[in-house]
Write a protein that holds these residues in place. Sequence first.
Motif, PDB file in Angstrom:
ATOM      1  N   ASN A 105       0.849  -1.180   0.000  1.00  0.00           N
ATOM      2  CA  ASN A 105       0.000   0.000   0.000  1.00  0.00           C
ATOM      3  C   ASN A 105       0.894   1.242   0.000  1.00  0.00           C
ATOM      4  OD1 ASN A 105      -1.598   2.204   0.742  1.00  0.00           O
ATOM      5  ND2 ASN A 105      -3.005   0.912   1.882  1.00  0.00           N
ATOM      6  N   GLU A 106       0.728   2.077  -0.978  1.00  0.00           N
ATOM      7  CA  GLU A 106       1.576   3.259  -1.116  1.00  0.00           C
ATOM      8  C   GLU A 106       1.523   4.177   0.095  1.00  0.00           C
ATOM      9  OE1 GLU A 106       3.869   3.967  -3.513  1.00  0.00           O
ATOM     10  OE2 GLU A 106       3.411   1.922  -4.117  1.00  0.00           O
ATOM     11  N   LEU A 107       0.379   4.211   0.772  1.00  0.00           N
ATOM     12  CA  LEU A 107       0.263   5.074   1.948  1.00  0.00           C
ATOM     13  C   LEU A 107       1.173   4.620   3.078  1.00  0.00           C
ATOM     14  CD1 LEU A 107      -3.564   5.615   2.165  1.00  0.00           C
ATOM     15  CD2 LEU A 107      -1.845   7.266   1.486  1.00  0.00           C
ATOM     16  N   LEU A 108       1.487   3.334   3.100  1.00  0.00           N
ATOM     17  CA  LEU A 108       2.270   2.798   4.212  1.00  0.00           C
ATOM     18  C   LEU A 108       3.761   2.767   3.931  1.00  0.00           C
ATOM     19  CD1 LEU A 108      -0.130  -0.117   5.118  1.00  0.00           C
ATOM     20  CD2 LEU A 108       0.011   2.138   6.145  1.00  0.00           C
ATOM     21  N   LYS A 109       4.156   3.155   2.744  1.00  0.00           N
ATOM     22  CA  LYS A 109       5.578   3.185   2.407  1.00  0.00           C
ATOM     23  C   LYS A 109       6.148   4.565   2.701  1.00  0.00           C
ATOM     24  CE  LYS A 109       5.386  -0.278  -1.195  1.00  0.00           C
ATOM     25  NZ  LYS A 109       5.534  -0.524  -2.617  1.00  0.00           N
ATOM     26  N   HIS A 110       7.290   4.590   3.318  1.00  0.00           N
ATOM     27  CA  HIS A 110       7.952   5.858   3.626  1.00  0.00           C
ATOM     28  C   HIS A 110       8.677   6.363   2.382  1.00  0.00           C
ATOM     29  CE1 HIS A 110      10.116   8.990   5.618  1.00  0.00           C
ATOM     30  NE2 HIS A 110      11.259   8.473   5.215  1.00  0.00           N
ATOM     31  N   LYS A 111       8.435   7.596   2.047  1.00  0.00           N
ATOM     32  CA  LYS A 111       9.130   8.221   0.927  1.00  0.00           C
ATOM     33  C   LYS A 111       9.858   9.434   1.468  1.00  0.00           C
ATOM     34  CE  LYS A 111       5.543   6.801  -2.252  1.00  0.00           C
ATOM     35  NZ  LYS A 111       4.417   7.216  -3.034  1.00  0.00           N
ATOM     36  N   SER A 112      11.157   9.360   1.466  1.00  0.00           N
ATOM     37  CA  SER A 112      11.933  10.432   2.084  1.00  0.00           C
ATOM     38  C   SER A 112      11.830  11.747   1.322  1.00  0.00           C
ATOM     39  CB  SER A 112      13.404  10.007   2.203  1.00  0.00           C
ATOM     40  OG  SER A 112      13.911   9.714   0.927  1.00  0.00           O
TER      41      SER A 112
ATOM     42  N   THR B 114       1.897  16.577   1.344  1.00  0.00           N
ATOM     43  CA  THR B 114       1.537  15.668   0.255  1.00  0.00           C
ATOM     44  C   THR B 114       1.130  14.313   0.810  1.00  0.00           C
ATOM     45  OG1 THR B 114       3.129  16.776  -1.174  1.00  0.00           O
ATOM     46  CG2 THR B 114       2.366  14.606  -1.884  1.00  0.00           C
ATOM     47  N   THR B 115       1.896  13.832   1.762  1.00  0.00           N
ATOM     48  CA  THR B 115       1.581  12.554   2.378  1.00  0.00           C
ATOM     49  C   THR B 115       0.232  12.603   3.070  1.00  0.00           C
ATOM     50  OG1 THR B 115       3.932  12.130   2.697  1.00  0.00           O
ATOM     51  CG2 THR B 115       2.414  10.810   4.002  1.00  0.00           C
ATOM     52  N   PHE B 116      -0.037  13.691   3.787  1.00  0.00           N
ATOM     53  CA  PHE B 116      -1.318  13.836   4.472  1.00  0.00           C
ATOM     54  C   PHE B 116      -2.470  13.915   3.475  1.00  0.00           C
ATOM     55  CE2 PHE B 116      -4.685  16.380   6.471  1.00  0.00           C
ATOM     56  CZ  PHE B 116      -4.974  15.552   7.545  1.00  0.00           C
ATOM     57  N   ASP B 117      -2.290  14.674   2.389  1.00  0.00           N
ATOM     58  CA  ASP B 117      -3.329  14.768   1.363  1.00  0.00           C
ATOM     59  C   ASP B 117      -3.614  13.397   0.749  1.00  0.00           C
ATOM     60  OD1 ASP B 117      -3.603  17.470   1.769  1.00  0.00           O
ATOM     61  OD2 ASP B 117      -2.357  18.052   0.046  1.00  0.00           O
ATOM     62  N   ASN B 118      -2.558  12.635   0.475  1.00  0.00           N
ATOM     63  CA  ASN B 118      -2.736  11.290  -0.073  1.00  0.00           C
ATOM     64  C   ASN B 118      -3.512  10.408   0.904  1.00  0.00           C
ATOM     65  OD1 ASN B 118      -1.358  11.995  -2.374  1.00  0.00           O
ATOM     66  ND2 ASN B 118       0.574  11.103  -1.705  1.00  0.00           N
ATOM     67  N   TYR B 119      -3.160  10.517   2.169  1.00  0.00           N
ATOM     68  CA  TYR B 119      -3.847   9.757   3.221  1.00  0.00           C
ATOM     69  C   TYR B 119      -5.332  10.113   3.254  1.00  0.00           C
ATOM     70  CZ  TYR B 119      -5.176   8.402   7.970  1.00  0.00           C
ATOM     71  OH  TYR B 119      -5.817   7.879   9.042  1.00  0.00           O
ATOM     72  N   CYS B 120      -5.633  11.398   3.270  1.00  0.00           N
ATOM     73  CA  CYS B 120      -7.035  11.852   3.310  1.00  0.00           C
ATOM     74  C   CYS B 120      -7.809  11.388   2.080  1.00  0.00           C
ATOM     75  CB  CYS B 120      -7.111  13.368   3.429  1.00  0.00           C
ATOM     76  SG  CYS B 120      -6.589  13.974   5.041  1.00  0.00           S
ATOM     77  N   ASN B 121      -7.198  11.517   0.922  1.00  0.00           N
ATOM     78  CA  ASN B 121      -7.870  11.091  -0.308  1.00  0.00           C
ATOM     79  C   ASN B 121      -8.132   9.592  -0.323  1.00  0.00           C
ATOM     80  OD1 ASN B 121      -7.997  13.679  -1.356  1.00  0.00           O
ATOM     81  ND2 ASN B 121      -6.021  13.490  -2.384  1.00  0.00           N
ATOM     82  N   TYR B 122      -7.183   8.823   0.152  1.00  0.00           N
ATOM     83  CA  TYR B 122      -7.331   7.369   0.207  1.00  0.00           C
ATOM     84  C   TYR B 122      -8.536   6.988   1.066  1.00  0.00           C
ATOM     85  CZ  TYR B 122      -6.321   2.525   1.387  1.00  0.00           C
ATOM     86  OH  TYR B 122      -6.407   1.178   1.590  1.00  0.00           O
ATOM     87  N   TRP B 123      -8.620   7.555   2.265  1.00  0.00           N
ATOM     88  CA  TRP B 123      -9.718   7.189   3.165  1.00  0.00           C
ATOM     89  C   TRP B 123     -11.039   7.797   2.729  1.00  0.00           C
ATOM     90  CZ3 TRP B 123      -9.479   2.967   5.525  1.00  0.00           C
ATOM     91  CH2 TRP B 123      -8.252   2.459   5.917  1.00  0.00           C
TER      92      TRP B 123
END
Length: 107
Positions: A47-54, A60-69
């Motif tokens: 799951n892309e949300l659970l992978k750390h991207k340095s 961006t990470t938070f927006d992706n999280y919100c959009n996913y849920w």
Amino acid sequence: MKTPGSPIAYWVSERIIDIFANSQKLGEITNPRKRLVTGNNEYFTKNELLKHKSDSKIETTFDNYCNYWKEKFYKLHSNEEELNRLFIDIYELQDELTPHVELKDIV
């Protein structure tokens, strides 16, 4: 007690120590080799949300999280309405009920 490494627990009784020391080793019974298993590794480990991207910004990470849920929530809403439609059709309740579900009623 002949435990490789360090003791399991200092508080175990003599009976537990004897059982542990005199029982078959796990490797004699089976071939233990799996490590972490989630029950759905494909989903949880890829799951892309659970992978750390340095290189990702926290926003961006938070927006992706919100959009996913948000997607998951609207899918749940859609499924709820579909189940209501089926229930209404099966029990012929078209004159009494509608399949519509308010977003606030989704739990």
